[in-house]
Design an enzyme around this catalytic site. Structure first.
Site, PDB file in Angstrom:
ATOM      1  N   ASN A 224      56.522  -3.236  -3.402  1.00 17.40           N
ATOM      2  CA  ASN A 224      57.344  -2.048  -3.685  1.00 17.40           C
ATOM      3  C   ASN A 224      56.595  -0.989  -4.493  1.00 17.40           C
ATOM      4  O   ASN A 224      57.212  -0.076  -5.039  1.00 17.40           O
ATOM      5  CB  ASN A 224      58.625  -2.462  -4.431  1.00 17.40           C
ATOM      6  CG  ASN A 224      58.339  -3.199  -5.732  1.00 17.40           C
ATOM      7  OD1 ASN A 224      57.189  -3.365  -6.127  1.00 17.40           O
ATOM      8  ND2 ASN A 224      59.388  -3.644  -6.390  1.00 17.40           N
ATOM      9  N   VAL A 227      53.334   5.775  -4.526  1.00 20.52           N
ATOM     10  CA  VAL A 227      53.064   7.084  -5.134  1.00 20.52           C
ATOM     11  C   VAL A 227      53.747   8.086  -4.235  1.00 20.52           C
ATOM     12  O   VAL A 227      53.565   8.044  -3.011  1.00 20.52           O
ATOM     13  CB  VAL A 227      51.552   7.384  -5.230  1.00 20.52           C
ATOM     14  CG1 VAL A 227      51.335   8.760  -5.876  1.00 20.52           C
ATOM     15  CG2 VAL A 227      50.818   6.308  -6.013  1.00 20.52           C
ATOM     16  N   GLU A 228      54.533   8.994  -4.806  1.00 18.79           N
ATOM     17  CA  GLU A 228      55.286   9.913  -3.953  1.00 18.79           C
ATOM     18  C   GLU A 228      55.449  11.296  -4.582  1.00 18.79           C
ATOM     19  O   GLU A 228      55.605  11.443  -5.793  1.00 18.79           O
ATOM     20  CB  GLU A 228      56.663   9.332  -3.604  1.00 18.79           C
ATOM     21  CG  GLU A 228      57.482   8.839  -4.773  1.00 18.79           C
ATOM     22  CD  GLU A 228      58.651   7.960  -4.344  1.00 18.79           C
ATOM     23  OE1 GLU A 228      58.528   7.233  -3.334  1.00 18.79           O
ATOM     24  OE2 GLU A 228      59.690   7.997  -5.026  1.00 18.79           O
ATOM     25  N   HIS A 392      65.682  -1.516 -13.910  1.00 17.26           N
ATOM     26  CA  HIS A 392      64.388  -0.894 -13.594  1.00 17.26           C
ATOM     27  C   HIS A 392      64.384  -0.273 -12.214  1.00 17.26           C
ATOM     28  O   HIS A 392      63.364   0.237 -11.758  1.00 17.26           O
ATOM     29  CB  HIS A 392      63.251  -1.906 -13.734  1.00 17.26           C
ATOM     30  CG  HIS A 392      63.027  -2.801 -12.549  1.00 17.26           C
ATOM     31  ND1 HIS A 392      64.031  -3.485 -11.928  1.00 17.26           N
ATOM     32  CD2 HIS A 392      61.875  -3.128 -11.888  1.00 17.26           C
ATOM     33  CE1 HIS A 392      63.512  -4.199 -10.932  1.00 17.26           C
ATOM     34  NE2 HIS A 392      62.216  -3.995 -10.891  1.00 17.26           N
TER      35      HIS A 392
END
Length: 470
Positions: A224, A227-228, A392
């Site tokens: 999971n 980087v976006e 989280h």
């Protein structure tokens, strides 16, 4: 000189009992016999095993002999019959396995209090989304395999329209300046202060991990991790950065300490299991006393891995921000696989947050959704019952195997198109349908955090489908 190493499988094959003598024998071989062949070492260890008393006074092998002459099986440490206090948030949509795991954890002799976040699901040791305060002890599997796995959000001075118009450019930047997957390394290595840390010289086990750490600095893991590029919308006009409320181009990343953290976790988890034998159903909760040499070593190594994870994020963001020609306006970041020394109810305790965001009063953090769902910029409220923690993320609704069986490529493609998201890499096990509804999760923790902004993903880079690192 060779790089000979003897592992537990070899020792078991020779006939060594599975006890602390494993670690002793491996250390002795590494320090004194690394120039021997494997056959020579096995012959030597076999002789010591056959008659340990004969080697008791040997300056080098006496340490192994002493380990063999001790009882092979340490006493099993009993769990408490009555658990210490704990709170559960969003219990109606948390799987029973996660609740059982927390129930084991709050019965440890060192447990002080616990909490379970609304994104919780079953893991190893503590459940993902589990929080545990312990008395002067640290649980390696209470931190997790991906030590220091964290979020990092950079808000930039770029106009939002540039992301919508020049999506191809942003996509190319992600392809050029990020690297994903287990074992991924950059050919050109970057210098960073974290690589100059004394722990790489002072801790024998960590010393051997330096080369891996140097090569993987600034890379991201599998599972999971992402980087976006996306759009951050600040909704709180009184925000800490004094930014005008509104929308900004932003960069969000999620990953941890890579191979360095994984190796540290594996080594000290095994050591904890040898030194702290718990009932079988709780064995992954084995802990290390912080007054012990092993406990202090792990604590130093864990903090190194956490700082290394932070350095990885900062390097990724530096490359992409420079490539985009942007200036940094604000940054929010937080660990969610870590242990901290904190004061709760007037006493210092070790707070393990395995897949949980620190949410002390005024503490900022990022809680992501999925590749199509919004993430949230939050400010902690300092709730004592949650041990000042929050979720989280959205948390898994399906296991990876279930997701691959239930979700089709066409379904994923359709969801991405509906939300205007471009995906690079990724797999069906990370599809939005594999996760809980982030709005439901956030609604279950309004007492824990206040929302001061959102992040909508637009261009997402992940590893190709594969097993997670955390």
């Amino acid at each position: 000189m060779s790089n000979l190493k003897i592992n537990g499988k070899t020792l078991l094959k020779i006939g060594y009992p599975q006890s602390p003598v494993f670690r002793i024998a491996m250390n002795v071989v590494e320090q004194h016999y690394s120039h021997y062949t494997e056959e020579e070492v096995i012959e030597l260890l076999t002789k010591v095993l056959a008659d340990p008393a004969a080697y008791a006074d040997n300056a080098i092998l006496g340490e192994i002999a002493a380990g063999l002459l001790q009882p092979a099986v340490p006493d099993v440490i009993a769990l408490r019959e009555t658990p210490v206090p704990y709170a559960i948030y969003g219990e109606s949509y948390i799987d029973p396995g996660a609740v059982r795991q927390l129930n084991n954890a709050v019965r440890l002799p060192v447990a002080v209090s616990g909490a379970l976040m609304p994104d919780a699901h079953q893991g190893y040791g503590l459940p993902i989304g589990g929080v545990l305060a312990a008395d002067n002890a640290v649980i390696p599997y209470g931190v997790g395999v991906d030590i220091g796995c964290r979020m990092c959000l950079s808000i930039l001075d770029l106009p939002v329209q540039s992301l919508l118009i020049n999506e191809t450019s942003y996509t190319q930047q992600l392809m050029k300046f990020t690297k994903f997957g287990a074992g991924a390394e950059w050919k050109k290595r970057e210098a960073d202060p974290v690589l100059e840390r004394s722990e790489f010289k002072d801790i024998r086990f960590v010393k051997n991990l330096f080369d891996k750490a140097a090569g993987q600095l600034g890379t991201s893991g599998s599972g999971n991790h992402f980087v976006e590029w996306g759009i951050a919308t600040i909704t709180d006009p009184g925000n800490e950065w004094q930014l005008p409320a509104g929308s900004y181009v932003a960069l969000l990343s999620h990953s941890g300490s890579r191979g360095l953290g994984a190796q540290i976790a594996g080594h000290y988890t095994q050591l904890a299991k040898e030194l702290c034998v718990l009932p079988d159903h709780a064995k992954h909760l084995a802990y290390l006393d912080l007054n012990s040499e092993a406990g202090q070593e792990y604590w130093l190594a864990m903090n190194l891995a956490g700082d290394y994870a932070s350095a990885c994020h900062h390097l990724i963001h530096k490359r992409l921000i420079e490539a985009s020609g942007a200036a940094l306006l604000a940054r929010v970041e937080n660990h969610h696989n870590f242990a901290w020394k904190e004061i709760h109810q007037g006493k210092e305790v070790i707070v393990h947050r395995k897949g949980a965001t620190p949410a002390g009063k005024g503490v900022l953090g990022v809680i992501p959704g999925s590749m199509t769902a919004p993430g949230f910029i939050v400010r902690g409220k300092g709730e004592t019952d949650s041990l000042q923690s929050a979720s989280h993320g959205a948390g898994r609704l399906m296991s990876r195997t279930q997701a691959k069986a239930a979700i089709t490529t066409q379904t994923l493609k359709q969801q991405l198109e509906e939300h205007g998201v471009t995906l690079i890499g990724g797999g069906l096990d990370e599809a939005p349908g594999a996760y809980k509804n982030i709005d439901t999760v956030m609604a279950a923790q309004t007492n824990l955090v206040e929302v001061i902004g959102q992040f909508l993903p637009k261009v997402v880079r992940m590893a190709d489908g594969g097993p997670p690192e955390d």
